[in-house]
Design a protein around this motif. Structure first.
Motif, PDB file in Angstrom:
ATOM      1  N   ILE A  42       0.862  -1.174   0.000  1.00 55.50           N
ATOM      2  CA  ILE A  42       0.000   0.000   0.000  1.00 55.50           C
ATOM      3  C   ILE A  42       0.905   1.231   0.000  1.00 55.50           C
ATOM      4  O   ILE A  42       1.864   1.300   0.775  1.00 55.50           O
ATOM      5  CB  ILE A  42      -0.918   0.024   1.246  1.00 55.50           C
ATOM      6  N   VAL A  43       0.607   2.184  -0.863  1.00 52.48           N
ATOM      7  CA  VAL A  43       1.417   3.395  -0.951  1.00 52.48           C
ATOM      8  C   VAL A  43       1.218   4.222   0.317  1.00 52.48           C
ATOM      9  O   VAL A  43       0.123   4.703   0.595  1.00 52.48           O
ATOM     10  CB  VAL A  43       1.045   4.227  -2.198  1.00 52.48           C
ATOM     11  N   THR A  44       2.287   4.321   1.115  1.00 51.25           N
ATOM     12  CA  THR A  44       2.315   5.117   2.347  1.00 51.25           C
ATOM     13  C   THR A  44       3.746   5.632   2.519  1.00 51.25           C
ATOM     14  O   THR A  44       4.607   5.371   1.685  1.00 51.25           O
ATOM     15  CB  THR A  44       1.936   4.285   3.597  1.00 51.25           C
ATOM     16  N   ASP A  45       3.993   6.292   3.619  1.00 50.34           N
ATOM     17  CA  ASP A  45       5.347   6.757   3.925  1.00 50.34           C
ATOM     18  C   ASP A  45       6.155   5.711   4.703  1.00 50.34           C
ATOM     19  O   ASP A  45       7.292   5.978   5.072  1.00 50.34           O
ATOM     20  CB  ASP A  45       5.297   8.047   4.750  1.00 50.34           C
ATOM     21  N   ARG A  49      10.094   6.107   5.617  1.00 47.08           N
ATOM     22  CA  ARG A  49      10.441   6.326   7.026  1.00 47.08           C
ATOM     23  C   ARG A  49      11.347   5.221   7.542  1.00 47.08           C
ATOM     24  O   ARG A  49      12.070   5.411   8.510  1.00 47.08           O
ATOM     25  CB  ARG A  49       9.187   6.430   7.880  1.00 47.08           C
ATOM     26  N   GLY A  50      11.293   4.063   6.890  1.00 46.66           N
ATOM     27  CA  GLY A  50      12.150   2.948   7.253  1.00 46.66           C
ATOM     28  C   GLY A  50      13.543   3.036   6.646  1.00 46.66           C
ATOM     29  O   GLY A  50      14.377   2.171   6.875  1.00 46.66           O
ATOM     30  N   GLY A  51      13.784   4.083   5.847  1.00 47.27           N
ATOM     31  CA  GLY A  51      15.128   4.294   5.330  1.00 47.27           C
ATOM     32  C   GLY A  51      15.300   4.163   3.837  1.00 47.27           C
ATOM     33  O   GLY A  51      16.397   4.382   3.321  1.00 47.27           O
ATOM     34  N   GLN A  52      14.238   3.788   3.111  1.00 48.74           N
ATOM     35  CA  GLN A  52      14.394   3.690   1.661  1.00 48.74           C
ATOM     36  C   GLN A  52      14.538   5.078   1.048  1.00 48.74           C
ATOM     37  O   GLN A  52      13.856   6.020   1.450  1.00 48.74           O
ATOM     38  CB  GLN A  52      13.184   2.990   1.027  1.00 48.74           C
ATOM     39  N   THR A  53      15.410   5.166   0.075  1.00 53.52           N
ATOM     40  CA  THR A  53      15.538   6.414  -0.682  1.00 53.52           C
ATOM     41  C   THR A  53      14.369   6.511  -1.655  1.00 53.52           C
ATOM     42  O   THR A  53      13.647   5.520  -1.889  1.00 53.52           O
ATOM     43  CB  THR A  53      16.854   6.441  -1.485  1.00 53.52           C
ATOM     44  N   ASP A  54      14.189   7.671  -2.254  1.00 51.40           N
ATOM     45  CA  ASP A  54      13.135   7.842  -3.251  1.00 51.40           C
ATOM     46  C   ASP A  54      13.314   6.858  -4.400  1.00 51.40           C
ATOM     47  O   ASP A  54      12.341   6.277  -4.891  1.00 51.40           O
ATOM     48  CB  ASP A  54      13.119   9.275  -3.789  1.00 51.40           C
TER      49      ASP A  54
END
Length: 111
Positions: A42-45, A49-54
């Motif tokens: 599901i598209v969320t932050d 917030r867990g550390g993935q880059t864009d």
């Protein structure tokens, strides 16, 4: 669905499913219904917030097009509508259930 290297995540998902079933049994005599959803991606932050880059997150979402039978990841409102259904009187004879809201991911072979 199982994922190598994510023992804690996988165990917590299984625990929530079992917790849902057990609490549903305990509270059924009081006419309290207990259900949960099992979402796909599901598209969320959460991942950012867990550390993935864009760039990593974009690649993760792109991969989701291959791992979900509907060929896309989900939106937060889709999960919210499923939760609203389970909380409503429209599901008055439903308890102890885990509702997949995952675009068919649960019926696909893991990749």
């Amino acid at each position: 669905m199982l994922f190598p290297g994510l023992l804690s995540y996988c165990m917590s998902k299984a625990a929530i499913d079992q917790f849902t079933r057990c609490v549903a049994l305990d509270l059924a005599p009081k006419q309290v219904r207990v259900n949960c959803i099992n979402p796909g991606v599901i598209v969320t932050d959460l991942h950012k917030r867990g550390g993935q880059t864009d760039e990593q997150y974009a690649a993760f979402l792109q991969k989701g097009k291959e791992t979900h039978a509907l060929g896309r990841v989900g939106q937060a409102d889709e999960a919210a509508k499923a939760i609203a259904f389970l909380a409503s009187s429209d599901s008055s004879f439903t308890t102890g259930m885990q509702l997949p809201v995952d675009g068919g991911r649960n019926v696909m072979c893991p990749r």
